[in-house]
Design an enzyme around this catalytic site. Structure first.
Site, PDB file in Angstrom:
ATOM      1  N   CYS A 115     -15.020  -4.760 106.970  1.00  0.00           N
ATOM      2  CA  CYS A 115     -14.703  -3.918 105.825  1.00  0.00           C
ATOM      3  C   CYS A 115     -16.003  -3.389 105.226  1.00  0.00           C
ATOM      4  O   CYS A 115     -16.920  -4.160 104.938  1.00  0.00           O
ATOM      5  CB  CYS A 115     -13.923  -4.737 104.797  1.00  0.00           C
ATOM      6  SG  CYS A 115     -13.817  -3.966 103.160  1.00  0.00           S
ATOM      7  N   GLU A 116     -16.093  -2.080 105.049  1.00  0.00           N
ATOM      8  CA  GLU A 116     -17.333  -1.507 104.534  1.00  0.00           C
ATOM      9  C   GLU A 116     -17.540  -1.766 103.043  1.00  0.00           C
ATOM     10  O   GLU A 116     -18.632  -1.551 102.521  1.00  0.00           O
ATOM     11  CB  GLU A 116     -17.383  -0.008 104.807  1.00  0.00           C
ATOM     12  CG  GLU A 116     -16.378   0.823 104.033  1.00  0.00           C
ATOM     13  CD  GLU A 116     -16.503   2.306 104.352  1.00  0.00           C
ATOM     14  OE1 GLU A 116     -16.205   3.104 103.453  1.00  0.00           O
ATOM     15  OE2 GLU A 116     -16.899   2.656 105.473  1.00  0.00           O
ATOM     16  N   HIS A 117     -16.511  -2.245 102.367  1.00  0.00           N
ATOM     17  CA  HIS A 117     -16.633  -2.484 100.930  1.00  0.00           C
ATOM     18  C   HIS A 117     -17.263  -3.838 100.613  1.00  0.00           C
ATOM     19  O   HIS A 117     -17.996  -3.975  99.631  1.00  0.00           O
ATOM     20  CB  HIS A 117     -15.257  -2.393 100.265  1.00  0.00           C
ATOM     21  CG  HIS A 117     -14.620  -1.048 100.420  1.00  0.00           C
ATOM     22  ND1 HIS A 117     -13.261  -0.874 100.597  1.00  0.00           N
ATOM     23  CD2 HIS A 117     -15.155   0.194 100.451  1.00  0.00           C
ATOM     24  CE1 HIS A 117     -12.995   0.413 100.727  1.00  0.00           C
ATOM     25  NE2 HIS A 117     -14.115   1.082 100.645  1.00  0.00           N
ATOM     26  N   HIS A 118     -16.947  -4.849 101.437  1.00  0.00           N
ATOM     27  CA  HIS A 118     -17.441  -6.203 101.147  1.00  0.00           C
ATOM     28  C   HIS A 118     -18.165  -6.851 102.327  1.00  0.00           C
ATOM     29  O   HIS A 118     -18.652  -7.976 102.210  1.00  0.00           O
ATOM     30  CB  HIS A 118     -16.279  -7.115 100.726  1.00  0.00           C
ATOM     31  CG  HIS A 118     -15.531  -6.633  99.531  1.00  0.00           C
ATOM     32  ND1 HIS A 118     -14.352  -5.926  99.633  1.00  0.00           N
ATOM     33  CD2 HIS A 118     -15.796  -6.719  98.205  1.00  0.00           C
ATOM     34  CE1 HIS A 118     -13.915  -5.605  98.428  1.00  0.00           C
ATOM     35  NE2 HIS A 118     -14.771  -6.075  97.538  1.00  0.00           N
ATOM     36  N   GLN A 156      -9.525   0.569 107.302  1.00  0.00           N
ATOM     37  CA  GLN A 156      -8.490   0.612 108.336  1.00  0.00           C
ATOM     38  C   GLN A 156      -7.887   2.005 108.489  1.00  0.00           C
ATOM     39  O   GLN A 156      -7.553   2.426 109.605  1.00  0.00           O
ATOM     40  CB  GLN A 156      -7.401  -0.416 108.020  1.00  0.00           C
ATOM     41  CG  GLN A 156      -6.347  -0.551 109.112  1.00  0.00           C
ATOM     42  CD  GLN A 156      -5.362  -1.665 108.829  1.00  0.00           C
ATOM     43  OE1 GLN A 156      -5.724  -2.671 108.231  1.00  0.00           O
ATOM     44  NE2 GLN A 156      -4.118  -1.508 109.252  1.00  0.00           N
ATOM     45  N   HIS A 184      -6.974  -8.612 106.186  1.00  0.00           N
ATOM     46  CA  HIS A 184      -8.278  -8.348 105.594  1.00  0.00           C
ATOM     47  C   HIS A 184      -8.772  -9.571 104.832  1.00  0.00           C
ATOM     48  O   HIS A 184      -8.133 -10.014 103.884  1.00  0.00           O
ATOM     49  CB  HIS A 184      -8.188  -7.141 104.650  1.00  0.00           C
ATOM     50  CG  HIS A 184      -7.960  -5.844 105.364  1.00  0.00           C
ATOM     51  ND1 HIS A 184      -8.905  -4.848 105.413  1.00  0.00           N
ATOM     52  CD2 HIS A 184      -6.895  -5.388 106.067  1.00  0.00           C
ATOM     53  CE1 HIS A 184      -8.442  -3.827 106.103  1.00  0.00           C
ATOM     54  NE2 HIS A 184      -7.211  -4.130 106.516  1.00  0.00           N
ATOM     55  N   CYS A 186     -11.090  -9.699 102.811  1.00  0.00           N
ATOM     56  CA  CYS A 186     -11.419  -9.399 101.418  1.00  0.00           C
ATOM     57  C   CYS A 186     -10.218  -9.621 100.509  1.00  0.00           C
ATOM     58  O   CYS A 186     -10.380  -9.727  99.279  1.00  0.00           O
ATOM     59  CB  CYS A 186     -11.933  -7.965 101.285  1.00  0.00           C
ATOM     60  SG  CYS A 186     -10.777  -6.695 101.834  1.00  0.00           S
TER      61      CYS A 186
END
Length: 225
Positions: A115-118, A156, A184, A186
């Site tokens: 995941c590019e956010h976390h 995703q 996920h 996250c």
């Protein structure tokens, strides 16, 4: 006259050989340059991980962490190796002319991404279908496309579209469908911490988008347990 002709031929041969040698040398230089750049990047990532561990309050000199920054850097390079690959690289020699126009499905393709956010993992399965337009592709290449795009920092939704678009551009089929089911971390390890939550995304192109019956057939074949 004959000797002059032979000399000219030899000159051309020598020139061609020199060009070949230079080409090989240039290729080797580019390869060495890439390897050198990779080593530099690895060193920078390793230093960054050392900083992160130190800022978290860890003793980076203790035995268990001595090689952790390097191991983590190598792992991150592997987990994002898709940035160095393209669909064209793997598909160019695996597309074949074939008079087949019925649905082709490869389901339950395992995928792992970050995941590019976390920067924590999400993982699950991809289901792919396409309607050939006189061309088919080696089935394993569909799994390779999933691998290329999942080995990047992702969301995703984008991953699903990228896989579908890559297949569509390469094969120019009558339609492409991709469904991804993933969990996920996250949402599981942090945040709302919902252990049983999963995410389903789809991308429908061509006939799968325009024809409800075609779409229904694909979903019935792939989503049944």
């Amino acid at each position: 006259m004959e000797c002059h002709h032979a000399s000219a031929k030899n000159g051309v041969a020598d020139e061609n050989q020199n060009m070949y040698i230079k080409s090989e040398q240039n290729g080797l230089c580019r390869e060495v340059s890439r390897e050198s750049a990779d080593v530099d990047k690895l060193s920078h990532i390793e230093k960054a991980y050392t900083t992160v561990l130190s800022e978290l309050g860890e003793d980076v000199e203790r035995e268990g962490l001595l090689r952790t920054p390097l191991r983590a850097a190598k792992a991150m390079q592997f987990l994002t190796k898709g940035y160095k690959e393209t669909a064209q690289d793997i598909l160019n020699d695996a597309i074949f002319d074939e008079n087949h126009d019925e649905m082709v499905i490869v389901k339950d393709i395992d995928l792992f991404s970050l995941c590019e956010h976390h920067l924590v993992p999400f993982f699950g399965k991809a289901h792919i279908a396409y309607l050939p337009n006189k061309k088919v592709v080696g089935l394993s290449k569909l799994a390779r496309i999933v691998e290329i795009y999942s080995r990047r920092l992702q969301v995703q939704e984008r991953l699903t579209k990228q896989i579908a678009s890559a297949i569509s551009e390469a094969l120019e089929p009558a339609g492409v469908a991709v469904v991804i089911e993933a969990v996920h971390m996250c949402m599981v390890m942090r945040g709302v911490q919902k252990m049983n939550a999963s995410t389903v995304t789809s991308a429908m192109l061509g006939s799968f988008h325009d024809n409800a019956e075609t779409r229904k057939e694909f979903l019935a074949l792939t989503m049944q347990k």
